[in-house]
Design a protein around this motif. Structure first.
Motif, PDB file in Angstrom:
ATOM      1  N   UNK A  65       0.822  -1.213   0.000  1.00 21.91           N
ATOM      2  CA  UNK A  65       0.000   0.000   0.000  1.00 21.91           C
ATOM      3  C   UNK A  65       0.855   1.262   0.000  1.00 21.91           C
ATOM      4  N   UNK A  66       2.009   1.209   0.665  1.00 24.98           N
ATOM      5  CA  UNK A  66       2.889   2.368   0.773  1.00 24.98           C
ATOM      6  C   UNK A  66       3.890   2.458  -0.384  1.00 24.98           C
ATOM      7  N   UNK A  67       3.835   1.492  -1.305  1.00 22.25           N
ATOM      8  CA  UNK A  67       4.770   1.449  -2.436  1.00 22.25           C
ATOM      9  C   UNK A  67       4.147   2.066  -3.691  1.00 22.25           C
ATOM     10  N   UNK A  68       4.932   2.101  -4.755  1.00 24.80           N
ATOM     11  CA  UNK A  68       4.462   2.667  -6.008  1.00 24.80           C
ATOM     12  C   UNK A  68       3.585   1.679  -6.763  1.00 24.80           C
ATOM     13  N   UNK A  69       2.772   2.214  -7.652  1.00 20.47           N
ATOM     14  CA  UNK A  69       1.910   1.352  -8.466  1.00 20.47           C
ATOM     15  C   UNK A  69       2.767   0.361  -9.254  1.00 20.47           C
ATOM     16  N   UNK A  70       2.332  -0.889  -9.294  1.00 20.94           N
ATOM     17  CA  UNK A  70       3.062  -1.947  -9.985  1.00 20.94           C
ATOM     18  C   UNK A  70       3.787  -2.878  -9.044  1.00 20.94           C
ATOM     19  N   UNK A  71       4.020  -2.443  -7.806  1.00 12.74           N
ATOM     20  CA  UNK A  71       4.683  -3.311  -6.836  1.00 12.74           C
ATOM     21  C   UNK A  71       3.790  -4.497  -6.512  1.00 12.74           C
ATOM     22  N   UNK A  72       4.353  -5.693  -6.513  1.00 13.81           N
ATOM     23  CA  UNK A  72       3.569  -6.860  -6.147  1.00 13.81           C
ATOM     24  C   UNK A  72       4.417  -7.856  -5.362  1.00 13.81           C
ATOM     25  N   UNK A  73       3.766  -8.485  -4.403  1.00 19.87           N
ATOM     26  CA  UNK A  73       4.423  -9.479  -3.551  1.00 19.87           C
ATOM     27  C   UNK A  73       3.538 -10.704  -3.486  1.00 19.87           C
ATOM     28  N   UNK A  74       4.135 -11.880  -3.701  1.00 19.83           N
ATOM     29  CA  UNK A  74       3.393 -13.142  -3.633  1.00 19.83           C
ATOM     30  C   UNK A  74       3.705 -13.842  -2.313  1.00 19.83           C
ATOM     31  N   UNK A  75       2.670 -14.247  -1.626  1.00 18.51           N
ATOM     32  CA  UNK A  75       2.794 -14.914  -0.323  1.00 18.51           C
ATOM     33  C   UNK A  75       2.141 -16.284  -0.405  1.00 18.51           C
ATOM     34  N   UNK A  76       2.726 -17.258   0.286  1.00 14.34           N
ATOM     35  CA  UNK A  76       2.109 -18.584   0.307  1.00 14.34           C
ATOM     36  C   UNK A  76       1.996 -19.055   1.760  1.00 14.34           C
ATOM     37  N   UNK A  77       1.019 -19.925   2.049  1.00 10.90           N
ATOM     38  CA  UNK A  77      -0.070 -20.378   1.188  1.00 10.90           C
ATOM     39  C   UNK A  77      -1.397 -20.031   1.863  1.00 10.90           C
ATOM     40  N   UNK A  78      -2.356 -19.545   1.071  1.00 14.90           N
ATOM     41  CA  UNK A  78      -3.586 -18.987   1.613  1.00 14.90           C
ATOM     42  C   UNK A  78      -4.823 -19.536   0.913  1.00 14.90           C
ATOM     43  N   UNK A  79      -5.943 -19.455   1.634  1.00 14.19           N
ATOM     44  CA  UNK A  79      -7.210 -19.958   1.111  1.00 14.19           C
ATOM     45  C   UNK A  79      -8.179 -18.795   0.908  1.00 14.19           C
ATOM     46  N   UNK A  80      -8.935 -18.871  -0.172  1.00 12.25           N
ATOM     47  CA  UNK A  80      -9.915 -17.818  -0.436  1.00 12.25           C
ATOM     48  C   UNK A  80     -11.054 -17.876   0.576  1.00 12.25           C
ATOM     49  N   UNK A  81     -11.358 -19.081   1.053  1.00 13.18           N
ATOM     50  CA  UNK A  81     -12.401 -19.254   2.070  1.00 13.18           C
ATOM     51  C   UNK A  81     -11.763 -19.495   3.433  1.00 13.18           C
ATOM     52  N   UNK A  82     -10.856 -18.615   3.824  1.00  7.76           N
ATOM     53  CA  UNK A  82     -10.064 -18.780   5.040  1.00  7.76           C
ATOM     54  C   UNK A  82     -10.919 -18.808   6.304  1.00  7.76           C
ATOM     55  N   UNK A  83     -10.438 -19.554   7.317  1.00 14.10           N
ATOM     56  CA  UNK A  83     -11.061 -19.552   8.635  1.00 14.10           C
ATOM     57  C   UNK A  83     -10.604 -18.362   9.468  1.00 14.10           C
ATOM     58  N   UNK A  84      -9.550 -17.681   9.029  1.00 17.60           N
ATOM     59  CA  UNK A  84      -8.950 -16.610   9.824  1.00 17.60           C
ATOM     60  C   UNK A  84      -9.661 -15.274   9.593  1.00 17.60           C
ATOM     61  N   UNK A  85     -10.056 -14.646  10.695  1.00 16.46           N
ATOM     62  CA  UNK A  85     -10.755 -13.371  10.596  1.00 16.46           C
ATOM     63  C   UNK A  85      -9.937 -12.288   9.927  1.00 16.46           C
TER      64      UNK A  85
END
Length: 416
Positions: free
Chosen positions: A234-254
């Motif tokens: 959010x604090x970076x310039x447009x185009x910055x991207x970071x990939x994180x693993x591993x996550x679920x779209x229907x996560x149990x985490x609030x």
């Protein structure tokens, strides 16, 4: 160890970061594994809090040792979950203690609830606070009630031992419920091992379970840890991207609500087929002020507040009453440290307001109050200014490799 973070810059780069399992899920599953040893786990958290859980549960297995002293240090989750766990370990006498801050964090509501079920627990020093002495015994009562607006960890502690109670558990929550996603996470994990549960209005029922389904539980990566990367993007310039693993779209985490909240900051979340997520700065943030109720995800309040301040926008965050009994009083800590940086900030017992401003002071030393989230929430500001993070090693509580991961994407750090 104090760390100086020089003003850094990352932009238009693609990075990949491996985040270990959720501390919240890991600690719940570790306790369930102790109750049902045929459960197997993978991708568990490497946090200090989870290590504390592992060590305590291993000590509980020592034969012919009826009396134990277990120090959970700063691990609040471990204190709550282990209080319930040891209450049903027949014949075991355990003293649960912790750091000086832990001895200031209330435990009375959970203790009283366990006593309603027949548990035998006494206070070693101050009434209502650790250290506590637990005489493990068989609990046959099954009905208990407690205020609904307390930390969800009290509620989850009771639910986790519920399947092992002879008559199960009927839990009545009185009033408005706090942090519902964490309660639902606990119930979902119980369902996955074969327990029968129901959650209707303010009543939760868990039926007894003799033996768990023998299966492998793969712990989803920690969304709370992902929050700092959302802030960085959010604090970076447009185009910055970071990939994180591993996550679920229907996560149990609030805290997975991050993917929705950070859209307002111009951050897009892409769920990839390999269970990773890519967070991308796709647009400029045009907000003047963010209004957000974090009743269901208070652990990301510090990150969001710092993001707003770093972007020069205001925020009004509510639903934060549980933050006052965390590793520190997080609301007062945020007020103190953001004020040093130039923020016009006010707090109440359950809310935080930052006025829109472009002021951002440099080379300020940020106190962390033995709170891992204070250290990590403020670190992304190094994209805007130089600052010092005091007692930076505190991040090991939940994310031991945090500083190494920051270095890997170009942050400039040095010990001072």
């Amino acid at each position: 160890m104090n760390l100086k973070l020089q003003k850094s810059r990352i932009s238009n780069f693609e990075f990949q970061i491996q985040i270990t399992g959720s501390k919240s899920e890991t600690n719940r599953l570790l306790l369930l594994q102790a109750l049902y040893p045929n459960i197997s786990l993978e991708n568990t958290s490497n946090s200090d809090d989870s290590e504390v859980m592992v060590e305590a549960l291993l000590k509980s297995k020592i034969k012919n040792q009826k009396s134990l002293i277990i120090d959970v240090h700063h691990a609040g989750t471990a204190m709550r979950f282990l209080t319930a766990f040891f209450a049903i370990q027949e014949g075991k006498e355990v003293v649960l203690t912790g750091s000086s801050r832990m001895k200031e964090r209330p435990i009375k509501i959970l203790v009283e609830a366990l006593k309603q079920l027949g548990a035998e627990i006494t206070y070693e020093e101050n009434e209502g606070f650790p250290p506590i002495k637990i005489q493990g015994k068989k609990l046959t009562k099954s009905k208990v009630s407690l205020p609904a607006n307390v930390s969800s960890q009290y509620i989850s502690a009771l639910l986790l031992i519920a399947p092992k109670l002879e008559n199960g558990l009927e839990l009545i929550l009185e009033g408005e419920i706090t942090s519902i996603p964490y309660i639902k996470m606990t119930l979902a994990l119980l369902n996955e091992i074969g327990a029968t549960t129901s959650f209707v209005e303010n009543k939760i029922i868990v039926k007894p379970l003799q033996s768990a389904i023998c299966n492998l539980q793969s712990v989803e990566s920690d969304w709370s840890s992902a929050s700092y990367w959302y802030s960085i993007v959010a604090l970076s310039e447009i185009g910055t991207q970071i990939t994180l693993s591993s996550y679920k779209q229907n996560s149990l985490q609030g805290d997975s609500v991050l993917s929705k909240i950070y859209k307002d900051f111009g951050v897009e979340t892409i769920f990839n087929k390999n269970k990773s997520i890519t967070i991308l700065k796709s647009a400029i943030c045009n907000l003047q002020s963010l209004i957000c109720n974090l009743n269901n995800s208070p652990d990301i309040a510090q990150t969001i507040a710092v993001t707003c301040f770093g972007l020069g926008i205001g925020c009004n965050l509510t639903g934060l009453h549980t933050l006052k009994i965390k590793e520190t009083d997080r609301l007062e800590a945020l007020k103190t440290e953001l004020s040093k940086l130039g923020a016009n900030i006010s707090v109440t017992d359950d809310s935080l307001i930052i006025q829109q401003s472009n002021t951002l002071n440099s080379n300020i030393a940020i106190a962390t109050y033995q709170d891992h989230r204070m250290a990590m929430a403020f670190a992304p500001l190094a994209l805007k200014t130089s600052l010092i993070i005091q007692d930076a090693e505190v991040v090991s509580k939940s994310y031991p490799t945090f500083w190494d991961d920051l270095k890997s994407i170009g942050f400039q750090l040095e010990e001072v």
